[in-house]
Write a protein that holds these residues in place. Structure first.
Motif, PDB file in Angstrom:
ATOM      1  N   SER A 140      -0.956  33.361 -39.853  1.00 12.60           N
ATOM      2  CA  SER A 140      -1.428  33.965 -41.102  1.00 12.60           C
ATOM      3  C   SER A 140      -2.940  33.760 -41.244  1.00 12.60           C
ATOM      4  O   SER A 140      -3.676  34.684 -41.610  1.00 12.60           O
ATOM      5  N   ASP A 163     -10.960  39.954 -41.996  1.00  9.47           N
ATOM      6  CA  ASP A 163     -12.242  39.749 -42.666  1.00  9.47           C
ATOM      7  C   ASP A 163     -13.395  39.926 -41.668  1.00  9.47           C
ATOM      8  O   ASP A 163     -14.352  40.640 -41.939  1.00  9.47           O
ATOM      9  N   LEU A 177      -5.316  36.297 -48.051  1.00  2.00           N
ATOM     10  CA  LEU A 177      -6.064  37.528 -48.338  1.00  2.00           C
ATOM     11  C   LEU A 177      -6.242  37.729 -49.843  1.00  2.00           C
ATOM     12  O   LEU A 177      -7.270  38.220 -50.295  1.00  2.00           O
ATOM     13  N   ASP A 187      -5.785  36.779 -41.426  1.00  2.72           N
ATOM     14  CA  ASP A 187      -6.750  36.860 -42.533  1.00  2.72           C
ATOM     15  C   ASP A 187      -8.175  36.809 -41.981  1.00  2.72           C
ATOM     16  O   ASP A 187      -9.026  37.623 -42.347  1.00  2.72           O
ATOM     17  N   ALA A 247      -0.288  35.187 -44.849  1.00  2.05           N
ATOM     18  CA  ALA A 247      -1.457  36.073 -44.740  1.00  2.05           C
ATOM     19  C   ALA A 247      -1.821  36.615 -46.118  1.00  2.05           C
ATOM     20  O   ALA A 247      -3.003  36.655 -46.493  1.00  2.05           O
ATOM     21  N   ALA A 296     -10.775  43.834 -44.410  1.00  5.54           N
ATOM     22  CA  ALA A 296     -10.179  43.216 -45.596  1.00  5.54           C
ATOM     23  C   ALA A 296     -10.402  44.060 -46.847  1.00  5.54           C
ATOM     24  O   ALA A 296      -9.549  44.097 -47.730  1.00  5.54           O
ATOM     25  N   ARG A 309      -9.378  36.546 -51.463  1.00  5.39           N
ATOM     26  CA  ARG A 309     -10.668  37.182 -51.138  1.00  5.39           C
ATOM     27  C   ARG A 309     -10.983  38.255 -52.171  1.00  5.39           C
ATOM     28  O   ARG A 309     -10.091  39.027 -52.548  1.00  5.39           O
TER      29      ARG A 309
END
Ligand code: NAP
Length: 371
Positions: free
Chosen positions: A170, A178, A205, A174, A201, A183, A208
């Motif tokens: 995960s 990114d 995420l 991520d 994940a 992302a 973010r």
């Protein structure tokens, strides 16, 4: 021979129990019993304590041949031992720097014991340098001592054996999305959104800024996925055409041919990236075949990404970044994950068959022992 070695040889033979799966019919299982072989110089005997079992282990069996997962823990002709992640203790040792009583986390067979050939032993653990494992990915060769491990806490052992290897993946998903700018390039759709790998994940995420997450799942798991609160939107597989068309990214944990086809057909060339992570729907891999619109799916193999980030950040640098991200995830998951514990052949068989057939509720996961 050391005094300790002499004592080992005089000890009573230990019983080896293996949980075997028929390689060409994954629903057939049986137990094999034998005696643990005497250690040779340089070897150590690990007592397998407990291991976790999820769809990830099923994938090891499904790709046992194609990706050599059967080669880690050999078994008699036609049968295989499905690799598991868990904890073991050094029972006997003829290896330099590896003392009996040390507790370890690593890749283990569904067996009562494992003989390893430790190399590079230090205060953090060792790698198994057994010849039959030499050509296999290095991620799976390491046995980490719990007393020098930034992930370890005695009270979260069960969550570690269940989720730690998945969370590593995960984290890397991520990180890659990114790193490569996906992302925030439209929504990220994650299939088998109820799986632990997808949840990890999505957990990362969702922290973010600007990330929009769509969880794709089966109707029976939609309520659970919604309740997690980490996906902005949850859509069942039969409603993919209800999604708004536009730039998007696909993280495919299900590996279901029909789902993949539906996503690619709906988004076409607006799909910026299609990452193939898993095969949770392992019996539907070949479904939905035909010319696939949009980008060619790219297979994501965590061990390869580990190699890349170890080069970029150094091995300890990668471990400490994942460990920092792990602890909040571990705490959050501990709030809802129900661990189902089982011991002995019947329990392992029943948990394995339930995982194979997709009958495990996503809120639960199995921690097992053959002892
Ligand atoms: N590429 C890599 O390096 C890498 C690394 C780690 C894991 N993975 C892969 O990620 C996948 C998920 O693993 P996990 O351990 O996280 O899974 P898990 O938590 O055990 O996943 C359970 C979910 O998977 C789906 N599922 C499982 N078995 C099924 C079946 N027989 N039929 C239909 N759906 C089924 C269901 O989700 P839905 O209803 O939501 O579809 C179910 O809720 C595995 O295929 C694993 O190999 C890949």
């Amino acid at each position: 021979m050391s005094d300790r070695g002499a004592a080992n040889r005089e000890s009573i033979a230990l019983a080896m129990t293996d949980f075997l799966v028929k390689r060409d019919d994954l629903r057939e299982c049986r137990i094999a019993e034998s005696e643990v072989a005497e250690l040779e110089p340089g070897q150590a005997l690990l007592r397998v304590d407990r291991f976790g079992l999820t769809a990830n282990n099923v994938t090891y069996a499904v790709f046992g041949e194609a990706m050599s997962y059967w080669d880690f823990f050999p078994a008699e002709d036609g049968w295989g031992r499905v690799p598991m992640w868990g904890f073991a203790e050094v029972e006997q040792s003829e290896a330099e720097g590896v003392a009996p009583g040390v507790r370890l986390y690593g890749y283990l067979p569904p067996s009562s014991y494992l003989v390893v050939s430790p190399a590079h032993a230090d205060e953090h653990g060792f790698v198994d340098a057994a010849a039959h494992r030499a050509a296999l990915p290095s991620t799976y060769q390491r046995y980490t001592r719990t007393d020098g491990d930034p992930f370890y806490r005695a009270d979260t052992e069960e969550i570690q054996m269940l989720l730690r290897p998945l969370f590593f993946t995960s984290f890397l998903i991520d990180d890659q999305l990114d790193d490569e700018g996906f992302a925030t390039r439209g929504p990220i759709m994650i299939s088998s959104a109820s799986s632990k790998t997808a949840i990890g994940a999505a957990f990362l995420l969702s922290q973010r800024a600007g990330v929009e997450l769509v969880g794709l799942t089966s109707p029976q798991n939609a309520e659970f996925v919604n309740g997690l609160g980490i996906y902005g939107r949850v859509v069942t597989y039969d409603r993919i055409d209800s999604l708004e068309r536009g730039p998007a990214t696909f993280v495919d944990v299900a590996g279901d041919g029909e789902v993949r086809f539906a996503v690619h057909s709906h988004f076409g060339d607006q799909l910026g990236y299609s990452m193939t992570v898993g095969a949770a729907h392992w019996e539907e891999l070949g479904a939905g075949e035909g010319e696939l619109p949009g980008p060619s799916p790219v297979f994501f193999f965590a061990p390869d990404r580990v190699v890349k980030r170890s080069e970029d950040w150094g091995g300890p640098g990668l471990q400490s970044q994942v460990a920092d991200a792990w602890h909040p995830f571990c705490e959050w998951t501990g709030g809802w994950l129900e661990v189902v514990r089982g011991q002995g052949f019947e329990a392992v068989q029943s948990a394995y068959l339930a995982a194979l057939e997709g009958r495990v509720h996503p809120q639960t996961a199995h921690v097992l022992s053959l002892r």
